[in-house]
Design a protein around this motif. Structure first.
Motif, PDB file in Angstrom:
ATOM      1  N   ASP A  24       0.897  -1.233  -0.076  1.00 48.50           N
ATOM      2  CA  ASP A  24       0.080   0.121  -0.222  1.00 48.50           C
ATOM      3  C   ASP A  24       0.840   1.196  -0.153  1.00 48.50           C
ATOM      4  OD1 ASP A  24      -2.356   1.861   0.699  1.00 48.50           O
ATOM      5  OD2 ASP A  24      -3.230  -0.457   1.034  1.00 48.50           O
ATOM      6  N   THR A  31      -7.163   3.784  -2.177  1.00 49.99           N
ATOM      7  CA  THR A  31      -7.216   2.246  -1.796  1.00 49.99           C
ATOM      8  C   THR A  31      -8.434   1.730  -2.315  1.00 49.99           C
ATOM      9  OG1 THR A  31      -5.937   2.676   0.177  1.00 49.99           O
ATOM     10  CG2 THR A  31      -7.067   0.721   0.043  1.00 49.99           C
ATOM     11  N   GLN A  80      -4.352  -3.699   5.727  1.00 57.70           N
ATOM     12  CA  GLN A  80      -5.348  -2.403   5.406  1.00 57.70           C
ATOM     13  C   GLN A  80      -6.702  -2.941   5.771  1.00 57.70           C
ATOM     14  OE1 GLN A  80      -6.666   0.288   4.629  1.00 57.70           O
ATOM     15  NE2 GLN A  80      -5.048   0.862   3.227  1.00 57.70           N
ATOM     16  N   ASP A  98      -1.405  -0.240  -4.712  1.00 57.39           N
ATOM     17  CA  ASP A  98      -2.593   0.088  -5.222  1.00 57.39           C
ATOM     18  C   ASP A  98      -2.491   1.484  -5.638  1.00 57.39           C
ATOM     19  OD1 ASP A  98      -2.099   0.932  -2.506  1.00 57.39           O
ATOM     20  OD2 ASP A  98      -4.244   0.635  -1.894  1.00 57.39           O
ATOM     21  N   HIS A  99      -1.819   2.151  -5.288  1.00 55.79           N
ATOM     22  CA  HIS A  99      -1.335   3.676  -5.620  1.00 55.79           C
ATOM     23  C   HIS A  99      -0.110   3.753  -4.974  1.00 55.79           C
ATOM     24  CE1 HIS A  99      -2.241   4.583  -1.514  1.00 55.79           C
ATOM     25  NE2 HIS A  99      -3.278   3.837  -1.446  1.00 55.79           N
TER      26      HIS A  99
END
Ligand SMILES: [Zn+2]
Length: 487
Positions: free
Chosen positions: A14, A55, A103, A292-293
């Motif tokens: 993440d 997310t 997460q 995810d980013h």
């Protein structure tokens, strides 16, 4: 390849951006021997793009294989238009499925956990969320007060007034993050791999959240000064709303801590690979590592993620380490969306040849040349409609920004203002460059040829219902809000 479908492991780091990694071209890369080793043994996609800038929509896209404009989720409280996840399809093909996550969003009742038969994460009974919440001073009502116009005026006029809040809030957030990012989840993975029934292939999803904010400064020479240290601990939404505070944050020193956090996630990747090896599974497993980013440190006014579509946020690592018998080219330089992962996994499970399953271009390493357009849908912050929406409405980070990559161009369309920007280059990280403004007939062409096809992907079925929030436990929702998300 040996008989039977391969195991499929997807690891999401993440908030880890390509820009801070060696193979992302970083000037000061994080020290990531485990990722580097996977990249040497496998295939590095050096132009991978996250489907969204935060997310939840990004995970929905990875799990379903469609862009946010199709599944319709841009804030946490929305349910997707339709949902058939790759994990559900793998279950139908006889796979055992398991979810390991630090997460919370993955186990927050949003539906992302569907399709995973075994789950290990913050929901699993440690009580961290509830406990931390009870320690948290004040309530959500107190947070609302901090975002009131008089409070914001005060912080703007007298920035040090923010510090007492940061002193309290940062401690709580840092303690919570430390607990999330402990060894628990990787340990659960190790146990599970060791003990599972070997008669079936498996798909495991893993999310490590080490690189998420908050950060403390790493300031070896003590150059930042006392106040800067505390400005740096200001929650994201305040940094977005108050440029006066944002400009006082010593961003390079925050990046020191970010690199350390990536290194912590890298060590967990190493444990994961060793666990597979010790269980004699590695040679029959595709290990895919991505994010995810990314994460922004003030680039073009963007802060962390969930705002803007700078390269820091859109460009992510993507590594595929194949089973031992499979040989792959070392590098693919075409633009690649993480939406592809669901297709790849399904094709690999069906036993398609690897190059076909991974949709490898015939000339993989010559730079992006395909006419295919790849998108990142940048929602105006992950809590839009709550705290940030309606404030600073002129700020670019508060707009819906669509980024499109094709060949050697990047375009950004500000959906709210109608402005359009263009970067031309070789696909190198371009956060420090100002894009050219696109106007007139060229703007019309780009809108028609590049962005309209994306919008036309939207199904004509009704928009997603805002029903999911009621499925989210109150304490989880409170924690997500306290991190600046819309729970
Ligand atoms: Zn994330």
């Amino acid at each position: 390849m040996s008989a039977g479908p391969p195991n499929l492991v997807l690891v999401v780091l993440d908030c880890v951006r390509a820009k801070s990694l060696r193979f992302g071209g970083a000037r000061r890369p994080a020290h990531t021997p485990e990722l580097d080793s996977l990249g040497r043994d496998g295939l590095v996609f050096d132009h991978a793009v996250a489907p969204a800038n935060w997310t939840v929509p990004s995970h929905w896209s990875m799990f379903t294989g469609v862009y946010p404009v199709v599944h319709g989720v841009r804030q946490a409280s929305q349910a997707p238009r339709s949902f058939e996840s790759v994990s559900s399809r793998l279950v139908e093909r006889g796979y055992e499925t398991a979810l390991f996550t630090e997460q919370e969003f993955l186990v927050a009742g949003l539906g992302l956990e569907a399709g995973y038969g075994f789950r290990a994460g913050p929901e699993a009974g440690e009580g961290a969320v509830t406990e931390e919440r009870s320690k948290r001073p004040g309530s959500l009502r107190g947070t609302d007060l901090l975002y009131s116009s008089p409070a914001l005026r005060l912080f703007r006029a007298v920035p040090p007034a923010m510090v007492p809040f940061n002193v309290i809030d940062h401690r709580v957030q840092a303690a919570y993050k430390a607990r999330l990012c402990g060894p628990e989840v990787i340990h659960r993975f190790e146990e599970w791999v060791r003990q599972r029934d070997r008669s079936r292939p498996f798909h495991a999803f893993v999310n490590f959240v080490d690189a998420h904010e908050p950060y403390s400064l790493v300031d070896p020479t003590d150059e930042a000064g006392v106040l800067a240290r505390w400005y740096a601990r200001t929650p994201r939404n305040f940094l977005l709303l108050l440029p006066e505070l944002r400009d006082r944050v010593p961003w390079p020193l925050l990046e020191n801590e970010y690199r350390r956090a990536i290194e912590s996630a890298d060590r967990k990747v190493g444990r994961l690979v060793r666990a597979l090896k010790e269980a004699n599974e590695l040679d029959h497993t595709f290990v895919v590592v991505t994010a995810d980013h990314g994460q922004a440190f003030g680039e073009s006014g963007t802060v962390f993620h969930g705002n803007g579509v700078t390269e820091a946020v859109t460009r992510v690592p993507l590594i595929v380490r194949p089973p031992v018998e499979v040989s792959l080219p070392p590098r693919v330089s075409e633009w690649t969306s993480l939406c592809a992962l669901a297709r790849w996994f399904e094709a690999l499970a069906r036993g398609r040849p690897t190059a076909e399953a991974l949709e490898l271009p015939s000339t993989p390493d010559v730079g992006p040349s395909s006419p295919t357009v790849v998108y990142c849908d940048g929602s105006p912050a992950s809590d839009f409609g709550k705290i940030l929406r309606g404030r600073a409405s002129e700020a670019g980070w508060n707009h819906r920004l669509l980024a499109a990559y094709q060949g050697r161009s990047k375009w950004v369309w500000d959906v709210d203002s109608g402005e359009m920007f263009w970067w031309k280059g070789d696909g190198a990280i371009a956060d420090d460059l100002r894009g050219e403004t696109v106007v007139g007939s060229e703007a019309h062409r780009v809108r028609t040829e590049i962005f309209d096809p994306y919008l036309r992907l939207a199904p004509t079925s009704p928009a997603p219902t805002p029903a999911r929030a009621e499925n989210t436990r109150d304490d989880v929702a409170a924690r997500l809000r306290s991190w600046g998300y819309d729970g």
